[in-house]
Design a protein around this motif. Structure first.
Motif, PDB file in Angstrom:
ATOM      1  N   MET A  73     -20.622  30.082  36.065  1.00  0.00           N
ATOM      2  CA  MET A  73     -19.280  29.930  35.518  1.00  0.00           C
ATOM      3  C   MET A  73     -18.573  31.273  35.367  1.00  0.00           C
ATOM      4  SD  MET A  73     -19.545  26.831  32.697  1.00  0.00           S
ATOM      5  CE  MET A  73     -20.641  27.734  31.582  1.00  0.00           C
ATOM      6  N   SER A  74     -19.314  32.307  34.972  1.00  0.00           N
ATOM      7  CA  SER A  74     -18.676  33.602  34.711  1.00  0.00           C
ATOM      8  C   SER A  74     -18.526  34.421  35.994  1.00  0.00           C
ATOM      9  CB  SER A  74     -19.472  34.381  33.663  1.00  0.00           C
ATOM     10  OG  SER A  74     -20.816  34.568  34.087  1.00  0.00           O
ATOM     11  N   LEU A  75     -19.633  34.652  36.686  1.00  0.00           N
ATOM     12  CA  LEU A  75     -19.605  35.522  37.867  1.00  0.00           C
ATOM     13  C   LEU A  75     -19.181  34.783  39.134  1.00  0.00           C
ATOM     14  CD1 LEU A  75     -22.875  37.523  37.132  1.00  0.00           C
ATOM     15  CD2 LEU A  75     -20.513  38.285  36.842  1.00  0.00           C
ATOM     16  N   GLY A  76     -19.289  33.456  39.123  1.00  0.00           N
ATOM     17  CA  GLY A  76     -18.886  32.695  40.294  1.00  0.00           C
ATOM     18  C   GLY A  76     -17.507  32.085  40.189  1.00  0.00           C
ATOM     19  N   LEU A  77     -17.136  31.661  38.971  1.00  0.00           N
ATOM     20  CA  LEU A  77     -15.864  30.957  38.795  1.00  0.00           C
ATOM     21  C   LEU A  77     -14.853  31.736  37.957  1.00  0.00           C
ATOM     22  CD1 LEU A  77     -17.263  27.350  38.163  1.00  0.00           C
ATOM     23  CD2 LEU A  77     -16.401  28.312  40.301  1.00  0.00           C
ATOM     24  N   GLY A  78     -15.249  32.895  37.451  1.00  0.00           N
ATOM     25  CA  GLY A  78     -14.308  33.765  36.751  1.00  0.00           C
ATOM     26  C   GLY A  78     -13.980  33.380  35.329  1.00  0.00           C
ATOM     27  N   LEU A  79     -14.812  32.548  34.692  1.00  0.00           N
ATOM     28  CA  LEU A  79     -14.564  32.137  33.317  1.00  0.00           C
ATOM     29  C   LEU A  79     -15.156  33.136  32.329  1.00  0.00           C
ATOM     30  CD1 LEU A  79     -15.431  28.348  33.730  1.00  0.00           C
ATOM     31  CD2 LEU A  79     -13.140  29.290  33.339  1.00  0.00           C
ATOM     32  N   MET A  80     -14.559  33.217  31.160  1.00  0.00           N
ATOM     33  CA  MET A  80     -15.127  33.994  30.066  1.00  0.00           C
ATOM     34  C   MET A  80     -16.147  33.115  29.360  1.00  0.00           C
ATOM     35  SD  MET A  80     -13.578  36.991  29.972  1.00  0.00           S
ATOM     36  CE  MET A  80     -13.739  37.589  28.294  1.00  0.00           C
ATOM     37  N   VAL A  81     -17.407  33.545  29.344  1.00  0.00           N
ATOM     38  CA  VAL A  81     -18.489  32.670  28.892  1.00  0.00           C
ATOM     39  C   VAL A  81     -19.341  33.360  27.832  1.00  0.00           C
ATOM     40  CG1 VAL A  81     -20.526  31.338  29.571  1.00  0.00           C
ATOM     41  CG2 VAL A  81     -18.589  31.538  31.145  1.00  0.00           C
ATOM     42  N   LYS A  82     -19.562  32.645  26.739  1.00  0.00           N
ATOM     43  CA  LYS A  82     -20.567  33.050  25.752  1.00  0.00           C
ATOM     44  C   LYS A  82     -21.749  32.094  25.885  1.00  0.00           C
ATOM     45  CE  LYS A  82     -19.588  34.155  21.444  1.00  0.00           C
ATOM     46  NZ  LYS A  82     -19.229  34.031  19.994  1.00  0.00           N
ATOM     47  N   SER A  83     -22.957  32.645  25.996  1.00  0.00           N
ATOM     48  CA  SER A  83     -24.172  31.843  26.135  1.00  0.00           C
ATOM     49  C   SER A  83     -24.969  31.925  24.847  1.00  0.00           C
ATOM     50  CB  SER A  83     -25.027  32.359  27.296  1.00  0.00           C
ATOM     51  OG  SER A  83     -24.285  32.391  28.492  1.00  0.00           O
ATOM     52  N   ILE A  84     -25.284  30.780  24.285  1.00  0.00           N
ATOM     53  CA  ILE A  84     -26.044  30.736  23.030  1.00  0.00           C
ATOM     54  C   ILE A  84     -27.387  30.075  23.296  1.00  0.00           C
ATOM     55  CG2 ILE A  84     -26.126  29.793  20.708  1.00  0.00           C
ATOM     56  CD1 ILE A  84     -23.181  30.140  20.486  1.00  0.00           C
ATOM     57  N   GLU A  85     -28.447  30.775  22.981  1.00  0.00           N
ATOM     58  CA  GLU A  85     -29.810  30.304  23.219  1.00  0.00           C
ATOM     59  C   GLU A  85     -30.707  30.781  22.080  1.00  0.00           C
ATOM     60  OE1 GLU A  85     -33.253  28.919  24.070  1.00  0.00           O
ATOM     61  OE2 GLU A  85     -31.566  28.308  25.324  1.00  0.00           O
ATOM     62  N   GLY A  86     -31.573  29.915  21.601  1.00  0.00           N
ATOM     63  CA  GLY A  86     -32.413  30.261  20.461  1.00  0.00           C
ATOM     64  C   GLY A  86     -33.670  31.031  20.798  1.00  0.00           C
ATOM     65  N   ASP A  87     -34.073  31.053  22.066  1.00  0.00           N
ATOM     66  CA  ASP A  87     -35.322  31.697  22.473  1.00  0.00           C
ATOM     67  C   ASP A  87     -35.026  33.109  22.991  1.00  0.00           C
ATOM     68  OD1 ASP A  87     -37.678  32.536  23.811  1.00  0.00           O
ATOM     69  OD2 ASP A  87     -38.269  30.464  24.195  1.00  0.00           O
ATOM     70  N   GLN A  88     -35.496  34.104  22.259  1.00  0.00           N
ATOM     71  CA  GLN A  88     -35.252  35.504  22.615  1.00  0.00           C
ATOM     72  C   GLN A  88     -35.745  35.829  24.017  1.00  0.00           C
ATOM     73  OE1 GLN A  88     -33.896  38.179  20.664  1.00  0.00           O
ATOM     74  NE2 GLN A  88     -34.061  39.372  22.558  1.00  0.00           N
ATOM     75  N   ARG A  89     -36.897  35.274  24.401  1.00  0.00           N
ATOM     76  CA  ARG A  89     -37.451  35.581  25.718  1.00  0.00           C
ATOM     77  C   ARG A  89     -36.565  35.051  26.836  1.00  0.00           C
ATOM     78  NH1 ARG A  89     -43.093  32.776  24.773  1.00  0.00           N
ATOM     79  NH2 ARG A  89     -41.585  31.295  23.903  1.00  0.00           N
ATOM     80  N   LEU A  90     -36.010  33.871  26.642  1.00  0.00           N
ATOM     81  CA  LEU A  90     -35.116  33.321  27.658  1.00  0.00           C
ATOM     82  C   LEU A  90     -33.840  34.143  27.769  1.00  0.00           C
ATOM     83  CD1 LEU A  90     -35.452  29.461  27.065  1.00  0.00           C
ATOM     84  CD2 LEU A  90     -36.519  30.843  28.850  1.00  0.00           C
ATOM     85  N   VAL A  91     -33.338  34.628  26.639  1.00  0.00           N
ATOM     86  CA  VAL A  91     -32.134  35.453  26.657  1.00  0.00           C
ATOM     87  C   VAL A  91     -32.402  36.763  27.390  1.00  0.00           C
ATOM     88  CG1 VAL A  91     -30.523  36.752  25.216  1.00  0.00           C
ATOM     89  CG2 VAL A  91     -31.140  34.412  24.600  1.00  0.00           C
ATOM     90  N   GLU A  92     -33.539  37.384  27.135  1.00  0.00           N
ATOM     91  CA  GLU A  92     -33.870  38.636  27.822  1.00  0.00           C
ATOM     92  C   GLU A  92     -33.988  38.417  29.330  1.00  0.00           C
ATOM     93  OE1 GLU A  92     -37.415  39.868  25.853  1.00  0.00           O
ATOM     94  OE2 GLU A  92     -36.361  40.635  24.074  1.00  0.00           O
ATOM     95  N   ARG A  93     -34.593  37.307  29.728  1.00  0.00           N
ATOM     96  CA  ARG A  93     -34.672  37.013  31.167  1.00  0.00           C
ATOM     97  C   ARG A  93     -33.279  36.743  31.739  1.00  0.00           C
ATOM     98  NH1 ARG A  93     -37.282  36.033  35.603  1.00  0.00           N
ATOM     99  NH2 ARG A  93     -36.871  34.196  36.894  1.00  0.00           N
ATOM    100  N   ALA A  94     -32.444  36.060  30.993  1.00  0.00           N
ATOM    101  CA  ALA A  94     -31.087  35.785  31.455  1.00  0.00           C
ATOM    102  C   ALA A  94     -30.323  37.083  31.700  1.00  0.00           C
ATOM    103  CB  ALA A  94     -30.348  34.920  30.438  1.00  0.00           C
ATOM    104  N   GLN A  95     -30.491  38.036  30.821  1.00  0.00           N
ATOM    105  CA  GLN A  95     -29.801  39.316  30.981  1.00  0.00           C
ATOM    106  C   GLN A  95     -30.307  40.069  32.215  1.00  0.00           C
ATOM    107  OE1 GLN A  95     -30.720  40.736  27.028  1.00  0.00           O
ATOM    108  NE2 GLN A  95     -28.658  40.284  26.266  1.00  0.00           N
TER     109      GLN A  95
END
Length: 431
Positions: A127-149
């Motif tokens: 959505m953000s890098l492909g479609l140009g939307l401003m996106v906030k991602s909320i996730e409770g698992d720190q490990r998943l967030v680190e991998r996402a980054q």
């Protein structure tokens, strides 16, 4: 088979549909509420009407979307950088939901998308890098967030390399990587972080669109409550799943209408059954063969367990590999070991063989339960739709995914101002 969308029905017709669904679910509750592993111990075949038994007894099991025609592992409608690390099912889902969110955002004038339960960030990245939307991602698992980054950075580098290789393809507009936040969303309370605008935008100017791709259990309910309670949330696009994890009470029913209907109760077994993949089992039926015998073997194992330990009911049995290659007694011995019982217990081979001879009956009963399960899913989703409409919001259930790839394929779309016929614009052309 997914649930029914109820698209195009009037509010009154949707209420009547809820009434009809509760009546049918009540009528066939004994099938929906049954555990197939208790087929023999609870004589499930005997619970069917005699006419059904006669019709089903003689049956034998009969001997993809266009974007995967060229390559079953790669969506032809996602560019290579967005396919990396993403399985075909997820490729299909992020493309379809991302495009719908983009259209909904444009129609409602939203300034920011909030992806709740974002996991590794595949949808947020598209959505953000492909479609140009401003996106906030909320996730409770720190490990998943680190991998996402890490995956964000990897995708940015891949896109930059692609632009250097193909300078004639110019990316229009700025690229905004998703803003990741580690936060558990409490279904019973409002989450302030979810509502905060990105960057330094004044709170009064923020117009948020909430989305969740297969937001599990109560997380889908939390999205509905944030939409209904928070003026800054202008739109919603939610795909639910894991209905068995809904709080009871609290997660269902939500609408006053369904809450007042007799037969509305959906215990755990019914909600769990609504999460099964009917299309996947139908494919197994079409292929026939020994792969269908697993439920029969497990039901036979349950009879042995009950004789050895009557108080041990429906214990979890870790996956036994290559079931179709095992004799039934071999399966039972391995199953006994997995539940902590002596694998060398004396077995009644004649009884086991008699159970095995009823394999087609087990398959038929399980198929009946799967055929009825979409009624339960429809009732849950219709309850959410009515909940929003009772508060004066505009909502629709739209089919969005190919059910062969993604059985939970209905998206609940809601806005706070009427979109009229433009709800149809949200449906993408292909599946």
């Amino acid at each position: 088979m997914p649930g029914v969308s109820a698209r195009g029905l009037s509010h009154e017709a949707r209420r009547q549909l809820a009434v009809n669904l509760t009546r049918v679910v009540t009528l066939y509750r004994s099938i929906l509420d049954a555990y197939i592993i208790e087929f023999f111990t609870d004589n499930l075949w005997g619970t069917l009407p005699c006419s059904w038994q006669e019709a089903l007894d003689g049956l034998n099991p009969p001997q993809t979307p266009s974007e995967f025609l060229e390559n079953p592992s790669q969506s032809s409608r996602l560019t290579a950088p967005f396919r990396k690390h993403v399985r075909p099912k997820k490729q299909h889902e992020i493309r379809r939901l991302g495009e719908l969110v983009k259209k909904l955002s444009d129609l409602t004038g939203c300034t920011q998308v909030v992806d709740v339960g974002s996991g590794q960030g595949h949808l947020s990245r598209f959505m953000s890098l492909g479609l140009g939307l401003m996106v906030k991602s909320i996730e409770g698992d720190q490990r998943l967030v680190e991998r996402a980054q890490r995956l964000d950075q990897e995708l940015l580098q891949a896109l930059q390399k692609e632009e250097k290789r193909n300078p004639q393809v110019v990316h229009t507009g700025p690229r905004h990587r998703p803003h990741h936040v580690v936060r558990w969303v409490d279904p019973t309370a409002l989450c302030e972080e979810l509502l905060l605008p990105l960057e330094n935008s004044p709170q009064s100017e923020a117009r948020l669109l909430l989305t969740g791709l297969h937001a599990c259990g109560d997380l889908s309910v939390a999205l509905l409550r944030h939409f209904s309670c928070c003026p800054e949330v202008a739109a919603l696009a939610s795909v639910g799943c894991c209905y068995m994890k809904l709080s009871d009470p609290g997660g269902y029913p939500l609408s006053q209408w369904v809450a007042g209907l007799p037969g509305r109760e959906l215990p755990y077994r019914l909600r769990e059954g609504a999460c099964h993949a009917l299309e996947e089992y139908a494919e197994r039926l079409q292929k026939a063969g020994p792969g269908l015998r697993t439920h029969c073997y497990r039901a036979a194992l349950e009879t042995v367990i009950r004789r050895a330990r009557p108080e041990l009911r429906r214990p979890g049995v870790q996956g036994i590999p290559r079931v179709h290659e095992l004799k039934i007694e071999e399966y039972v011995q391995r199953g006994l070991q997995r539940v902590g019982l002596d694998p060398h217990l004396p077995l009644n081979l004649a009884a086991l063989r008699a159970h095995q001879a009823q394999e087609n009956r087990v398959v038929a009963f399980f198929s009946l339960a799967l055929l009825l399960a979409p009624l339960v899913e429809t009732l849950i989703l219709l309850d959410r739709l009515l909940y929003l409409q009772e508060q004066g919001f505009h909502a629709e259930l739209l089919p969005i995914f190919s059910p062969e790839l993604s059985p939970r394929n209905l998206v609940l779309v809601a806005t706070k101002r009427p979109l009229g016929e433009t709800f149809s614009v949200l449906e993408t052309e292909d599946s």
